[in-house]
Design an enzyme around this catalytic site. Sequence first.
Site, short mmCIF file in Angstrom:
data_model
loop_
_atom_site.label_atom_id
_atom_site.label_comp_id
_atom_site.label_asym_id
_atom_site.label_seq_id
_atom_site.Cartn_x
_atom_site.Cartn_y
_atom_site.Cartn_z
N HIS A 1 0.84 -1.21 0.00
CA HIS A 1 0.00 0.00 0.00
C HIS A 1 0.87 1.26 0.00
O HIS A 1 1.34 1.69 1.05
CB HIS A 1 -0.91 -0.02 1.24
CG HIS A 1 -1.96 1.06 1.25
ND1 HIS A 1 -3.31 0.79 1.33
CD2 HIS A 1 -1.85 2.40 1.18
CE1 HIS A 1 -3.98 1.93 1.33
NE2 HIS A 1 -3.13 2.93 1.24
N HIS B 1 1.11 4.99 -2.50
CA HIS B 1 0.70 5.77 -3.68
C HIS B 1 1.95 6.34 -4.33
O HIS B 1 2.68 7.08 -3.69
CB HIS B 1 -0.25 6.88 -3.25
CG HIS B 1 -1.45 6.37 -2.53
ND1 HIS B 1 -2.65 6.14 -3.17
CD2 HIS B 1 -1.63 5.99 -1.23
CE1 HIS B 1 -3.53 5.66 -2.29
NE2 HIS B 1 -2.94 5.55 -1.11
N HIS C 1 -9.76 1.23 -0.43
CA HIS C 1 -9.58 2.00 0.81
C HIS C 1 -10.90 2.06 1.57
O HIS C 1 -11.93 2.41 0.99
CB HIS C 1 -9.15 3.44 0.51
CG HIS C 1 -7.72 3.61 0.14
ND1 HIS C 1 -7.14 2.95 -0.91
CD2 HIS C 1 -6.75 4.38 0.68
CE1 HIS C 1 -5.86 3.31 -0.99
NE2 HIS C 1 -5.59 4.19 -0.04
N GLU D 1 -10.64 4.24 7.23
CA GLU D 1 -9.51 5.08 7.63
C GLU D 1 -10.08 6.37 8.22
O GLU D 1 -10.14 6.54 9.43
CB GLU D 1 -8.61 5.38 6.42
CG GLU D 1 -7.44 6.30 6.75
CD GLU D 1 -6.83 6.93 5.49
OE1 GLU D 1 -7.42 6.86 4.41
OE2 GLU D 1 -5.73 7.52 5.63
ZN ZN Z 1 -3.69 4.95 0.80
#
Ligand code: ZN
Length: 324
Positions: free
Chosen positions: A8, A10, A186, A189
């Site tokens: 994970h 970006h 996702h 979170e």
């Molecule tokens: Zn992320």
Amino acid sequence: MPLKAELHCHIEGAAAPELVIRQAQKYGEDASPYIQNGSFVWHDFTSFLAAYDFSADLFRTEEDYARLADHYLTSLARDGAIYSEVFTSPDHATKAGLSPKAYTDALGEGMLRAKAKTGIEGRMIVTGVRHVGVESIERAARFAARCGNPLVTGFGVAGDERVGEMEDYVRAFEIAREAGLGITIHAGELTGWETVQAALDHIRPSRIGHGVRAIENPDLVRRIADEGIVLECCPGSNIALKVFDSFDDHPFPALQAAGCKVTLNSDDPPYFWTSLKREYDIAAEHFAMNEKALAAVTRTAIEAAFVDRKTKAALLARLNGAAR
Ligand SMILES: [Zn+2]
């Protein structure tokens, strides 16, 4: 040093400050409002996004993107990583004036350069961005399904979890699933356990990005454990974004104790003043994990990797060899 794997991260958010400064010089831009003393500076979500967009905008050509992937994977390998999956974002490419295909192939080229130097395996997860809208997410899924780059092995959705509903993304994920891509999304979170449950109900992913707020619902934790869903945990990111007050309040150990499969990841590392190495260090320090426990986390990540069987076997063999 334990061998590591990351699921994970970006790629635009992985650009190291020194690389961003070099890119800013290349394009005659001033990085000083965003980078001070070698670190990104931001104080809230808006200024975080401003720094992120400034830096992402400095990657414009195929060579820029190849350098970005090469730089990140090489730094990971230096820290003991043998495998890296990064989230890519065709929307960023389009904004930069590159076709999604040129952008993806350039990142892939950078991954291969890093592999030639260090042996690290890299794969890409094409992502749609929630706050850009359902249509762009479906466009990203169609692109992922037919782009033909062998390093694209997954599809995901990232971006602001507070925008849109899981049901909106069912079609995009069906396109990706039909193309044989791995599925992650996702959830849990910035929003609570409900989005994790909705993701499991509607999207049926094998992995959840973050998912840590599942801890708010014991039945859901049990379901994640029973179904073998892998959580891509990013403790450093969670603390930087104040999802939890401190590492000692982070649910990583509780989720693991409940039988959930957990992994360690850096998310957007320099923005959260972290790295994959630091995430392993955090786990050692705050979650009382020894070398053996950390190696088990790496094994979980490789077992959950969106990678062909042969490569996975080779990675597991490397891990086993190191454990001996
Ligand atoms: Zn992320």
